[in-house]
Design a protein around this motif. Structure first.
Motif, short mmCIF file in Angstrom:
data_model
loop_
_atom_site.label_atom_id
_atom_site.label_comp_id
_atom_site.label_asym_id
_atom_site.label_seq_id
_atom_site.Cartn_x
_atom_site.Cartn_y
_atom_site.Cartn_z
N THR A 57 0.83 -1.21 0.00
CA THR A 57 0.00 0.00 0.00
C THR A 57 0.87 1.26 0.00
OG1 THR A 57 -0.21 -0.05 2.42
CG2 THR A 57 -1.95 -1.11 1.14
N ARG B 275 1.67 1.70 -3.51
CA ARG B 275 0.47 2.23 -4.18
C ARG B 275 0.34 3.73 -3.93
NH1 ARG B 275 -3.70 4.57 -5.41
NH2 ARG B 275 -5.85 3.84 -5.25
N SER B 276 0.55 4.15 -2.67
CA SER B 276 0.43 5.57 -2.34
C SER B 276 1.57 6.39 -2.94
CB SER B 276 0.41 5.75 -0.81
OG SER B 276 -0.76 5.18 -0.27
N ASP C 214 2.62 5.89 -5.97
CA ASP C 214 2.40 5.84 -7.43
C ASP C 214 3.46 4.99 -8.14
OD1 ASP C 214 0.15 7.49 -7.31
OD2 ASP C 214 1.38 9.30 -7.38
N GLY D 50 2.98 -1.51 -10.82
CA GLY D 50 2.60 -2.78 -10.21
C GLY D 50 3.71 -3.79 -10.11
N THR E 158 5.42 -4.12 -6.78
CA THR E 158 4.77 -4.94 -5.75
C THR E 158 5.24 -6.38 -5.84
OG1 THR E 158 2.82 -3.51 -5.82
CG2 THR E 158 2.54 -5.68 -4.81
N LEU F 198 -4.72 -6.64 -1.23
CA LEU F 198 -4.72 -5.32 -1.87
C LEU F 198 -6.08 -5.01 -2.50
CD1 LEU F 198 -1.26 -4.97 -3.66
CD2 LEU F 198 -2.23 -3.42 -1.95
N GLU G 57 -8.34 -2.04 -1.21
CA GLU G 57 -8.69 -0.92 -2.09
C GLU G 57 -10.19 -0.67 -2.07
OE1 GLU G 57 -7.78 2.17 -4.89
OE2 GLU G 57 -6.57 0.98 -3.51
#
Length: 411
Positions: free
Chosen positions: A111, A114-115, A117, A120, A123, A390, A394
């Motif tokens: 996360t 993800r925050s 930017d 993928g 990850t 995830l 989300e």
């Protein structure tokens, strides 16, 4: 107590705290997916409980953090001021499955990516680095490699700040004054008369054993303890709404001699959400459970914590050291995200490994390696778990934001 400044209009009265704290918590959790993740341990364990038997590895029961997100790790000082990276928040600690810590950390890092930017594919790299670092802590043949592990930028920054902080700096950063009182405002709120009396009874009237335990100073004689000031502390995310108090102490007249006060943290201990391993003895009282878990996972922190009762409420008392910090992982680069996963997984792995004998460590490492197809890839159970978490996270985050946004007009 020292006379304080007038109460700020931002400070609710003690009887009006809870709805204000609930609103603050909602605002914090709406800031980003990573911020939301910090307050969702209950959701994580609901997902864990929904898994079929055998879906996740069943590791040897040890004390686990129980809420192993990035913000709950960071530099921690021992009684002599020596600093190392450890688990720093143990509200949810239990004897349980070590995999739960690994997965919770993986979700937290995912996360954070993800925050930040990040694409993928990062990850995927995080998942692989996470398990590689964790396994490294159990592999004696890689001990030299562990000592040379590259600290990611987020760790280096926190360590440098921790090593250069003094007690007076701690007072400035947490209290905003070097004078021995706590200014009320956004972070500190007034106490009720009953709360003040309870704190006085705990810290001034209780056995000096309590003070000797939580204070890092080497005291050769029974100290004179004086409570200078106290306030409700608006701190944390998942713990908002619990009893949390900041207390300034003058120990042995140090403040009269021009020294800084001691900052004491009193935090309510509540029931853990993590599943508890069967047939393993664990303290029944929550305050004793937290301290016992800390002594196993982070001895340098557990040795300066004390279980207590504050007006009948279970609490944990500790002195805050200048070097105690949490990591800030809101903006990570691609390289730092992967390096952070590897480094922090080693930290968690070492905390688990030192509770196991050599045979148990070897067997647990073999079990983890059985499920890996390639040393550089995350096994399917870890990758699929992080992806499922995830997706679930989300959806929950967006629903939280929708509900929060409906109550507030757009700016």
């Amino acid at each position: 107590m020292t006379k304080r400044s007038a109460r700020s209009p931002r400070c609710p009265a003690p009887s009006q705290r809870q709805p204000v704290l609930a609103e603050i918590q909602r605002q914090k959790m709406a800031r980003s997916p990573h911020a939301y993740e910090r307050g969702t341990a209950a959701h994580f364990y609901a997902w864990v409980e929904s898994r079929s038997a055998g879906t996740l590895p069943d590791g040897p029961p040890v004390w686990i953090c129980g809420d192993c997100h990035v913000g709950n790790l960071g530099p921690v000082a021992d009684a002599d001021g020596e600093v190392a990276v450890h688990v720093r928040d143990l509200d949810q600690t239990v004897i349980g499955n070590p995999v739960h810590d690994l997965l919770r950390l993986g979700l937290s890092l995912a996360t954070a990516a993800r925050s930040s930017d990040l694409p993928g594919v990062i990850t995927s790299h995080i998942a692989g680095a996470l398990l590689d670092g964790y396994e490294q802590a159990f592999d004696d043949s890689r001990s030299d490699e562990t000592s040379r592990t590259h600290r990611p930028k987020v760790v280096r920054i926190a360590m440098e700040e921790a090593l250069h902080r003094s007690r007076r700096q701690l007072a400035r950063q947490n209290i905003d004054h070097v004078k021995p009182f706590i200014p009320l405002g956004k972070r500190f709120w007034p106490l009720s008369d009953n709360e003040k009396l309870a704190i006085l009874a705990l810290l001034e009237s209780e056995s000096p054993t309590l003070i000797r335990t939580v204070l890092s100073k080497k005291l050769n004689a029974e100290p004179a303890i004086r409570v200078l000031d106290s306030a409700y502390w608006v701190k944390g995310c998942s713990s908002l709404g619990r009893r949390r108090f900041a207390v300034l102490l003058d120990v042995g007249g140090a403040c009269s001699a021009g020294g800084p006060p001691c900052l004491i943290d009193i935090k309510e201990a509540v029931e853990a959400m993590a599943p508890i391993a069967t047939r393993h003895h664990m303290p029944r009282d929550n305050e004793r459970r937290v301290v016992e878990g800390a002594r196993h996972l982070t001895p340098s922190l557990g040795d300066r914590m004390m279980p207590a009762r504050l007006d009948g409420c279970a609490v944990v008392v500790r002195e805050l050291m200048p070097q105690d910090l949490k990591f800030a992982a809101e903006r990570l680069s691609e390289l730092d995200a992967v390096r952070s996963a590897h480094f922090l997984a080693i930290v968690i792995g070492q905390a688990h490994a030192r509770q196991m004998d050599a045979g148990t460590r070897k067997a647990w490492l073999a079990q983890l390696r059985m499920r890996r197809q390639k040393s550089s890839d995350a096994p399917s159970w870890l990758w699929q778990s992080i992806v499922e978490l995830l997706v679930k996270h989300e959806a929950e985050y967006l629903e939280h934001c929708r509900r929060y946004a409906l109550k507030r007009p757009l700016s």
